[in-house]
Design a protein around this motif. Structure first.
Motif, PDB file in Angstrom:
ATOM      1  N   ALA A  75       0.841  -1.193   0.000  1.00  0.00           N
ATOM      2  CA  ALA A  75       0.000   0.000   0.000  1.00  0.00           C
ATOM      3  C   ALA A  75       0.879   1.247   0.000  1.00  0.00           C
ATOM      4  O   ALA A  75       1.947   1.264   0.616  1.00  0.00           O
ATOM      5  N   GLU A  76       0.417   2.276  -0.678  1.00  0.00           N
ATOM      6  CA  GLU A  76       1.197   3.519  -0.763  1.00  0.00           C
ATOM      7  C   GLU A  76       1.136   4.249   0.570  1.00  0.00           C
ATOM      8  O   GLU A  76       0.072   4.580   1.078  1.00  0.00           O
ATOM      9  N   GLN A  77       2.312   4.491   1.133  1.00  0.00           N
ATOM     10  CA  GLN A  77       2.395   5.092   2.447  1.00  0.00           C
ATOM     11  C   GLN A  77       2.769   6.568   2.343  1.00  0.00           C
ATOM     12  O   GLN A  77       2.161   7.423   2.981  1.00  0.00           O
ATOM     13  N   ASP A  78       3.785   6.832   1.556  1.00  0.00           N
ATOM     14  CA  ASP A  78       4.168   8.194   1.201  1.00  0.00           C
ATOM     15  C   ASP A  78       4.143   8.234  -0.326  1.00  0.00           C
ATOM     16  O   ASP A  78       4.122   7.175  -0.954  1.00  0.00           O
ATOM     17  N   PRO A  79       4.144   9.413  -0.931  1.00  0.00           N
ATOM     18  CA  PRO A  79       4.131   9.466  -2.396  1.00  0.00           C
ATOM     19  C   PRO A  79       5.248   8.613  -3.008  1.00  0.00           C
ATOM     20  O   PRO A  79       6.428   8.844  -2.740  1.00  0.00           O
ATOM     21  N   GLY A  80       4.876   7.627  -3.776  1.00  0.00           N
ATOM     22  CA  GLY A  80       5.850   6.777  -4.454  1.00  0.00           C
ATOM     23  C   GLY A  80       6.468   5.698  -3.596  1.00  0.00           C
ATOM     24  O   GLY A  80       7.289   4.919  -4.086  1.00  0.00           O
ATOM     25  N   VAL A  81       6.073   5.634  -2.328  1.00  0.00           N
ATOM     26  CA  VAL A  81       6.651   4.627  -1.421  1.00  0.00           C
ATOM     27  C   VAL A  81       5.554   3.652  -1.005  1.00  0.00           C
ATOM     28  O   VAL A  81       4.550   4.044  -0.397  1.00  0.00           O
ATOM     29  N   TYR A  82       5.748   2.387  -1.342  1.00  0.00           N
ATOM     30  CA  TYR A  82       4.744   1.354  -1.117  1.00  0.00           C
ATOM     31  C   TYR A  82       5.297   0.331  -0.130  1.00  0.00           C
ATOM     32  O   TYR A  82       6.430  -0.127  -0.262  1.00  0.00           O
ATOM     33  N   ARG A  83       4.486  -0.014   0.830  1.00  0.00           N
ATOM     34  CA  ARG A  83       4.986  -0.837   1.930  1.00  0.00           C
ATOM     35  C   ARG A  83       4.013  -1.972   2.238  1.00  0.00           C
ATOM     36  O   ARG A  83       2.794  -1.816   2.129  1.00  0.00           O
ATOM     37  N   THR A  84       4.564  -3.104   2.633  1.00  0.00           N
ATOM     38  CA  THR A  84       3.730  -4.228   3.057  1.00  0.00           C
ATOM     39  C   THR A  84       4.502  -5.096   4.040  1.00  0.00           C
ATOM     40  O   THR A  84       5.735  -5.053   4.087  1.00  0.00           O
TER      41      THR A  84
END
Ligand SMILES: [Cu+2]
Length: 139
Positions: free
Chosen positions: A96-105
């Motif tokens: 999921a996008e956490q910050d613009p352009g940063v995706y985390r799981t």
């Protein structure tokens, strides 16, 4: 005499075919080394936390950057972890996008050893960027 010769030849051919198929499956992953670059001009960065990875649950972070240096927002990012040997279930996760352009799981490494993580990003413009990352997981 003739029958015996045929039987021997059949056995040899069977053994040859068997060893060939074993050799092929054994080498299947070895040829995929190195990271394949995504086609869309998007730079894909893959990190894990903690690093180096231990067996169990970790955070996986994918950063997408456009050719102009801007973060790539609004993408759908899927991760698939395969081990370098056969016979394991792949580990799947959606970031999921956490910050613009940063995706985390969260990502769970189910076994120590060499993993190949395939990151597939479906971008807002309809294109897809995919890249593979090699990762070694320890106990
Ligand atoms: Cu394994």
């Amino acid at each position: 005499m003739l029958a015996r010769k045929t039987a021997t030849r059949t056995l040899i051919l069977t053994l040859l075919a068997l060893s060939l198929s074993l050799a092929l499956t054994g080498c299947q992953r070895a040829s995929q080394q190195g990271n394949s670059a995504p086609a869309s001009g998007v730079t894909m960065d893959f990190t894990i936390d903690p690093d180096p990875a231990l067996v169990g649950q970790t955070q996986a972070i994918v950063t997408l950057t456009a050719a102009d240096g801007q973060p790539v927002t609004g993408a759908t990012v899927a991760l698939k972890g395969d081990m370098s040997h056969a016979g394991m279930q792949p580990v799947l996760a959606d970031a999921a996008e956490q910050d613009p352009g940063v995706y985390r799981t969260e990502f769970t490494w189910t076994m120590a050893g060499d993993w190949i993580v395939t990151v597939t990003a479906s971008l807002a413009d309809g294109t897809t960027a995919e890249q593979q990352f090699d990762l070694s997981v320890t106990r």
